[in-house]
Structure formats: structure tokens, C-alpha cells
Design an enzyme around this catalytic site. Structure first.
Site, mmCIF file in Angstrom:
data_model
loop_
_atom_site.group_PDB
_atom_site.id
_atom_site.type_symbol
_atom_site.label_atom_id
_atom_site.label_comp_id
_atom_site.label_asym_id
_atom_site.label_seq_id
_atom_site.Cartn_x
_atom_site.Cartn_y
_atom_site.Cartn_z
ATOM 1 N N HIS A 285 -3.429 -9.010 13.730
ATOM 2 C CA HIS A 285 -4.540 -9.857 14.188
ATOM 3 C C HIS A 285 -5.807 -9.425 13.461
ATOM 4 O O HIS A 285 -6.253 -8.288 13.619
ATOM 5 C CB HIS A 285 -4.749 -9.704 15.703
ATOM 6 C CG HIS A 285 -3.569 -10.149 16.496
ATOM 7 N ND1 HIS A 285 -3.408 -11.436 16.943
ATOM 8 C CD2 HIS A 285 -2.448 -9.478 16.887
ATOM 9 C CE1 HIS A 285 -2.260 -11.548 17.591
ATOM 10 N NE2 HIS A 285 -1.651 -10.376 17.573
ATOM 11 N N HIS B 269 2.829 -8.149 11.124
ATOM 12 C CA HIS B 269 2.245 -8.804 12.318
ATOM 13 C C HIS B 269 0.868 -8.188 12.547
ATOM 14 O O HIS B 269 0.755 -7.050 13.006
ATOM 15 C CB HIS B 269 3.134 -8.576 13.552
ATOM 16 C CG HIS B 269 2.594 -9.213 14.792
ATOM 17 N ND1 HIS B 269 3.359 -10.031 15.604
ATOM 18 C CD2 HIS B 269 1.380 -9.163 15.385
ATOM 19 C CE1 HIS B 269 2.627 -10.442 16.623
ATOM 20 N NE2 HIS B 269 1.423 -9.916 16.518
ATOM 21 N N ASP C 101 0.940 -5.285 15.074
ATOM 22 C CA ASP C 101 0.274 -5.999 16.172
ATOM 23 C C ASP C 101 -1.083 -5.368 16.465
ATOM 24 O O ASP C 101 -1.550 -5.391 17.607
ATOM 25 C CB ASP C 101 1.144 -6.061 17.424
ATOM 26 C CG ASP C 101 0.706 -7.161 18.386
ATOM 27 O OD1 ASP C 101 -0.126 -8.005 18.001
ATOM 28 O OD2 ASP C 101 1.198 -7.168 19.532
ATOM 29 N N HIS D 76 6.799 -14.762 19.757
ATOM 30 C CA HIS D 76 6.335 -13.899 20.857
ATOM 31 C C HIS D 76 7.342 -14.084 21.980
ATOM 32 O O HIS D 76 7.348 -15.108 22.665
ATOM 33 C CB HIS D 76 4.926 -14.289 21.317
ATOM 34 C CG HIS D 76 4.414 -13.365 22.387
ATOM 35 N ND1 HIS D 76 3.416 -12.443 22.167
ATOM 36 C CD2 HIS D 76 4.792 -13.200 23.684
ATOM 37 C CE1 HIS D 76 3.210 -11.752 23.285
ATOM 38 N NE2 HIS D 76 4.025 -12.199 24.216
ATOM 39 N N LYS E 88 4.284 -19.432 13.905
ATOM 40 C CA LYS E 88 4.298 -18.545 15.067
ATOM 41 C C LYS E 88 4.513 -19.318 16.359
ATOM 42 O O LYS E 88 3.800 -20.283 16.636
ATOM 43 C CB LYS E 88 2.962 -17.802 15.131
ATOM 44 C CG LYS E 88 2.745 -16.974 16.375
ATOM 45 C CD LYS E 88 3.561 -15.698 16.362
ATOM 46 C CE LYS E 88 3.488 -14.970 17.695
ATOM 47 N NZ LYS E 88 3.092 -13.586 17.583
ATOM 48 N N HIS F 217 7.308 -7.649 17.759
ATOM 49 C CA HIS F 217 6.940 -6.562 18.679
ATOM 50 C C HIS F 217 7.936 -6.410 19.819
ATOM 51 O O HIS F 217 7.597 -6.548 20.992
ATOM 52 C CB HIS F 217 5.510 -6.703 19.201
ATOM 53 C CG HIS F 217 5.080 -8.084 19.630
ATOM 54 N ND1 HIS F 217 5.804 -8.854 20.502
ATOM 55 C CD2 HIS F 217 4.008 -8.832 19.298
ATOM 56 C CE1 HIS F 217 5.175 -9.999 20.701
ATOM 57 N NE2 HIS F 217 4.089 -10.013 19.964
HETATM 58 O O1 DOR Z 1 -1.441 -7.223 23.026
HETATM 59 C C1 DOR Z 1 -1.516 -8.292 22.432
HETATM 60 N N1 DOR Z 1 -2.650 -8.709 21.872
HETATM 61 N N2 DOR Z 1 -0.420 -9.039 22.369
HETATM 62 C C2 DOR Z 1 -0.458 -10.276 21.856
HETATM 63 O O2 DOR Z 1 0.547 -10.907 21.833
HETATM 64 C C3 DOR Z 1 -1.739 -10.865 21.394
HETATM 65 C C4 DOR Z 1 -2.673 -9.838 21.001
HETATM 66 C C5 DOR Z 1 -4.067 -10.350 20.820
HETATM 67 O O3 DOR Z 1 -4.264 -11.383 20.179
HETATM 68 O O4 DOR Z 1 -5.002 -9.706 21.289
HETATM 69 ZN ZN ZN Z 2 0.277 -10.027 18.208
#
Ligand code: DOR
Ligand code: ZN
Length: 346
Positions: free
Chosen positions: A16, A14, A248, A137, A100, A175
Site C-alpha cells: 500500500h 503486495h 502488506d 483478500h 484485486k 497475506h
Molecule cells: O491491515 C490491512 N491494511 N489489511 C488490509 O487488507 C488493508 C490494509 C490497508 O489498506 O490499510
Molecule cells: Zn493489503
């Protein structure tokens, strides 16, 4: 006590990566240690079609520095208008590895998420049929539900009903932050797994709020009470194949974190493995670190584990940057609040 540990190369289930200048800056931080990652689709606008996932994968590959190896495993952002045929076609050619589900409004860039779960029934049935995992999520967004209860309520009101009416749907509850999440995954059978972040093994809600507000510890789902952190530690270090690492790691430039309405997300790609070695050593479970970082995830996703390995060594405190520079501004690296003695050997 051993001061040297060799693991199959880890994956991040997971992550970003964003796009543009931030992508270019953060991608090497993941690629240095991780072979593959499930890449989140919550760009602006989100990645909703197979064609968009393919184009995003190309941008990630193009941003990878020469000499680094990294495989982005792409996801589609589920909306109420997602076409099951597009999902099936993108999965068939290997463009996507998962879909997702963001409940609308749950977190960063989730406005296009799902409001009426009946409207995604067809997609979920197709996914069950082809064995394509749904990454979830797991938070309800109802205004009357306290933010610290949103995960537990989601399990009862949304996740369990979806799983009951879609037999065979393979779900990753992402998460997880509560004992409720741990218990649900533990008792849920072979079709459900849970990812756990490094930072939820370190933080409870006091760390965010006591002695001043710490925006770099704010993420979603938000860290909960200490009893929940301890349940997550027990699950991660248990060796139970249902649990594996999803960092995450969620970069936001400092100006967006240190603000009157700060964004959610901890940027952890840089030092996750050093911190995990510390946690697993504290729990007397260094022999189970490899299962969590490198074996349980591929097994659930029905992929082979990585062929190569990394070595961690314990010694003098590791120096890691406090911030990563990007053309959009600096991004603060997660500070666990204690010195790190485990380093990934180059
Ligand atoms: O803390 C987070 N940041 N939780 C999420 O689900 C999304 C993520 C983000 O894209 O910044
Ligand atoms: Zn995330």
C-alpha cells in the site's frame, strides 16, 4: 555461520503506497530495498479503471526521489461493474499486472468491493483467458462469522467455488494467516500462490492483546493463534515456489491507529528485510530467503527476477527510525520486539 548474504534484489508482491503526502513519505522506504511492488488499489476513491491505474502510476513515478529506481506494478480494484474489456486493454498495454478482489467491507476502503460473486464472473473468465492474476483478500465478511475464522470460511465458501468454475484463473491468495491458507495453497496446483507478510511471521494474537492493546500490531487479516504463525513460518522458509513475500506494508498516521476505532495495517517497508533475515536464520533457512523475497514471486507473475542484488550483513544492532514523518503526521514503523542484527548494506 555466515554473516554476509547476497540476494537478487527483492520485490514486494503486495504493498500500500497511498497517495499525496503519505505516498511521498513512504515510497522511499520501499524503493530503498525493493525493485518492484504490486501496488494496492484501495485508495479513496479506489482505482477501478485502466485510466485511473495509469494516472496513479504517474503520481507514484513523480513522487520517487531523484536517483531511486522503482517499478510500480499496478492493480485494478474489482467491482461488480468492472468492464472485462477495460481489464483486457489495460493488461495488454502493460498498465496493470493484476486485479484485486476485496469482498465488500473486508478491510480499509473496501466498501466498493464485491458482494455478489456471480456479477464478476465475466471479468474472471477474461482474466483466465489472458492469464492475468487475481489477487485475493481472502476473508468473508458475514457478521456471524468470527473474525478469526474468516479466512478458512472464505476458502470453502468463496475461493474454492470461484476457482472450480473458472478453470485456468491464476490466483494469489494474499497475506495468508492460517494453516488452512497454507494447506490450500500447497495443495492447489500451479494456478495458485500465496503471499506471506513479514509481520505474520512475528505476531500471534497474543502480541496484539496481552498486557494492553497494541494498535500498531492490528492488521487484517488479523494475526491468529501461535499454531498458525508456525505454519506460516514453515511455508515461507520451505522453498516451496508457491509462497513469496508480500509485505502488506500499510501506512496509517498514528492519529488513525491510536484511536477508539483504529485502522488496520502495519507499516513494515522500512525494516522488513532485516526482520526476514532474522526469521530465516532462526529457522535455519537463510539459504532459502532469496527464493522467498526475490525468485518465487517473479516466477509466478511470469516476470524475470531482478538483475541486480542486495547484500545483507550481520553485526551490531541496526538503528532504524521509530516513526516516519509525513505532512499528515507521523507513521509508526513496525517494532518486532527484538534487536535487529541484519542490515541491508548501502
Ligand atoms: O491491515 C490491512 N491494511 N489489511 C488490509 O487488507 C488493508 C490494509 C490497508 O489498506 O490499510
Ligand atoms: Zn493489503
Amino acid at each position: 555461520m555466515s554473516h554476509r548474504l547476497t540476494l537478487r534484489r527483492p520485490d514486494d508482491w503486495h504493498l500500500h503506497l497511498r497517495d499525496g503526502a503519505v505516498l511521498a513519505a513512504v515510497l522511499p522506504e520501499s524503493a530503498r530495498h525493493f525493485a518492484r511492488a504490486i501496488v494496492m488499489p484501495n485508495l479513496v476513491p479506489p482505482v477501478v479503471t485502466g485510466a485511473q491505474a495509469s494516472a496513479y502510476r504517474q503520481r507514484i513515478r513523480a513522487a520517487l526521489p531523484m536517483g531511486m529506481d522503482f517499478t510500480p506494478l499496478m492493480t485494478l480494484y474489482l467491482t461488480e461493474t468492472t468492464d472485462p474489456k477495460d481489464v483486457k486493454a489495460a493488461a495488454k498495454v502493460g498498465t496493470i499486472t493484476a486485479v484485486k478482489l476485496y469482498p465488500a467491507g473486508a478491510t480499509t476502503n473496501s466498501a466498493s468491493g464485491v458482494r455478489d460473486f456471480d456479477r464478476v464472473r465475466g471479468v474472471l473468465e477474461t482474466m483466465a483467458e489472458i492469464g492475468l492474476p487475481l489477487c485475493v483478500h481472502g476473508e468473508v465478511t458475514d457478521a456471524d462469522i468470527d473474525i478469526f475464522d474468516r479466512e478458512a470460511v472464505f476458502i470453502d465458501r468463496v475461493l474454492d467455488p470461484i476457482r472450480r468454475r473458472t478453470p485456468g484463473l491464476r490466483v494469489v491468495m494474499e497475506h495468508i494467516t492460517t494453516r488452512d491458507g497454507v494447506d490450500y495453497v500447497t495443495s492447489g496446483g500451479a494456478d495458485i500462490a500465496g503471499t506471506i507478510t513479514m509481520h505474520h511471521l512475528i505476531l500471534n494474537r497474543n502480541h496484539i492483546l496481552v498486557g494492553g492493546i497494541r494498535p500498531h500490531y492490528y492488521c487484517l487479516p488479523v494475526a491468529k493463534r501461535e499454531e498458525h504463525r508456525l505454519a506460516l513460518r514453515a511455508a515461507a522458509t520451505s522453498g516451496d515456489p508457491s509462497f513469496f513475500l508480500g509485505t502488506d506494508s500499510a501506512p496509517h498516521v498514528d492519529a488513525l491507529k491510536e484511536s477508539a476505532c483504529g485502522c488496520a495495517g502495519c507499516f513494515t517497508a522500512t525494516n522488513t528485510l532485516s526482520i526476514l533475515a532474522h526469521v530465516f536464520e532462526e529457522e535455519g533457512a537463510l539459504d532459502r530467503l532469496e527464493a522467498f523475497t526475490s525468485l518465487n514471486g517473479p516466477a509466478f507473475y511470469r516476470l524475470p527476477p531482478n538483475a541486480d542484488s542486495i547484500t545483507l550483513t550481520k553485526g551490531d544492532p541496526v538503528a532504524y527510525p521509530a516513526k516516519i514523518a509525513t505532512a499528515d503526521g507521523p507513521i509508526t514503523v513496525f517494532d518486532p520486539g527484538f534487536p535487529l542484527l541484519w542490515r541491508v548494506a548501502e
